[in-house]
Design an enzyme around this catalytic site. Structure first.
Site, PDB file in Angstrom:
ATOM      1  CB  SER A 112      30.062  16.730  57.477  1.00  0.00           C
ATOM      2  OG  SER A 112      29.513  17.603  58.445  1.00  0.00           O
ATOM      3  CE  LYS A 182      27.929  20.726  55.926  1.00  0.00           C
ATOM      4  NZ  LYS A 182      28.397  19.320  55.948  1.00  0.00           N
TER       5      LYS A 182
END
Length: 329
Positions: A112, A182
């Site tokens: 990701s 993230k």
């Protein structure tokens, strides 16, 4: 062997004191019968011209050469194997303290965050600055605990006892904790949004994300969102591989509307430490430093401060006027 030889002095092998004789030059007669080894009766054995026997006895008491076994002789060093458990214990304690308060290693389990981070990378996360009140900032790559439901259905590895111990002291990433990594796009007070075919916009400023999003990815074509006002004390996060990242955009139905509480943030990832061929730092991209990006957030903060301040002033004004009237009257 003579004491002189042990002490390093060049003296004859046969010394007078060996036989209790005087150390003066010339022939030495045997002591008269009955006088004993100390010489004639009443003689002071410590007087000038006496024997060296007293000095040899003093050396035996521990004030002589370093080779003598006495109170001042060098202490024998402890065996390395006896000290090894203590050294290991200190090392483990330091590792645990470092992992708890300073730096912790984390493993990247997915794609990701490509190409910034690749599957299998090990990153070092700064855990110290949050202890001093530091909060996540735009552009930082952060590790945070699952806010609730983000990793629902994801399998949790079952590490062996050795892996559990190493992860407990910080020498190995934890496989049991459900943490995510993230990039922070917006912080509390910011307004963030992205339309299909467009760029991510924060406080009215478009972000140029070519420096960090995965080549071929679009800013948000797979999941447009917003505009959203990020609540105070929370952050909006997105993966760099936008088409392969279940980030804030995909969890708006959960409590927090896709945002993450600051106190859920473990720390900021600062270095890719492994493999060595991938070693690099993780700086904040320049697009987050563009002028005006923080203006809206700053003005809203001033407005929030001005609101209570105005109410307080309105409440205090009648009291001040009443006190002045009473004093003048």
């Amino acid at each position: 062997m003579a004491v002189g030889a042990r002490s390093g002095h060049d003296e004859p092998e046969e010394r007078p004191e060996q036989f209790g004789r005087s150390s003066s030059s010339g022939p030495v007669a045997e002591p008269p019968s009955g006088t004993g080894p100390a010489g004639p009766a009443g003689a002071d054995p410590t007087a000038s011209g006496g024997t060296d026997e007293g000095r040899t006895e003093t050396g035996a008491a521990g004030t002589g050469s370093a080779d003598d076994d006495g109170p001042h002789a060098p202490r024998q060093q402890r065996s390395f194997w006896k000290e090894l458990p203590l050294l290991i214990g200190i090392a483990l304690l330091l590792a645990l303290l470092i992992k708890t308060f300073l730096v912790q290693a984390f493993s990247i389990p997915s794609d990701s965050m490509m190409n910034t981070l690749q599957r299998g990378d090990r990153v070092l996360v700064d855990k110290l600055t949050p202890w001093f009140g530091s909060e996540p900032e735009r552009g930082e790559v952060v590790v945070f605990h699952d806010p609730g439901g983000w990793l629902e259905g994801e399998p949790t590895p079952d590490p062996n006892p050795v892996q559990k111990f190493l992860s407990f002291i910080g020498l190995m990433p934890s496989a049991e904790e459900k943490d995510l990594i993230k990039r922070v796009i917006a912080v509390g007070g910011d307004t963030v949004g992205c339309k299909k075919g467009g760029k991510v916009v924060v406080n009215g400023k478009e972000l140029n994300e070519t420096a960090y999003i995965h080549p071929g990815s679009t800013p948000c074509d797979d999941e447009p969102f917003g505009p959203i006002k990020v609540p105070e004390g929370r952050i909006w996060v997105m993966g760099d591989n936008r088409q392969n990242s279940l980030d804030s955009r995909y969890h708006q139905e959960l409590p927090g509307s896709g945002t993450v509480a600051n106190d859920q943030v473990v720390g900021r990832a600062v270095v890719v430490a492994w493999p060595v061929t991938r070693w690099s730092t993780l700086p904040v991209p320049d697009t987050f430093d563009q002028p005006g990006l923080t203006a809206a957030a700053a003005s809203s903060a001033v407005a929030r401060m001005a609101g209570p301040g105005a109410l307080g002033l309105a409440a205090a004004l009648p009291i001040v006027l009443w006190r002045r009237k009473r004093r003048d009257g």
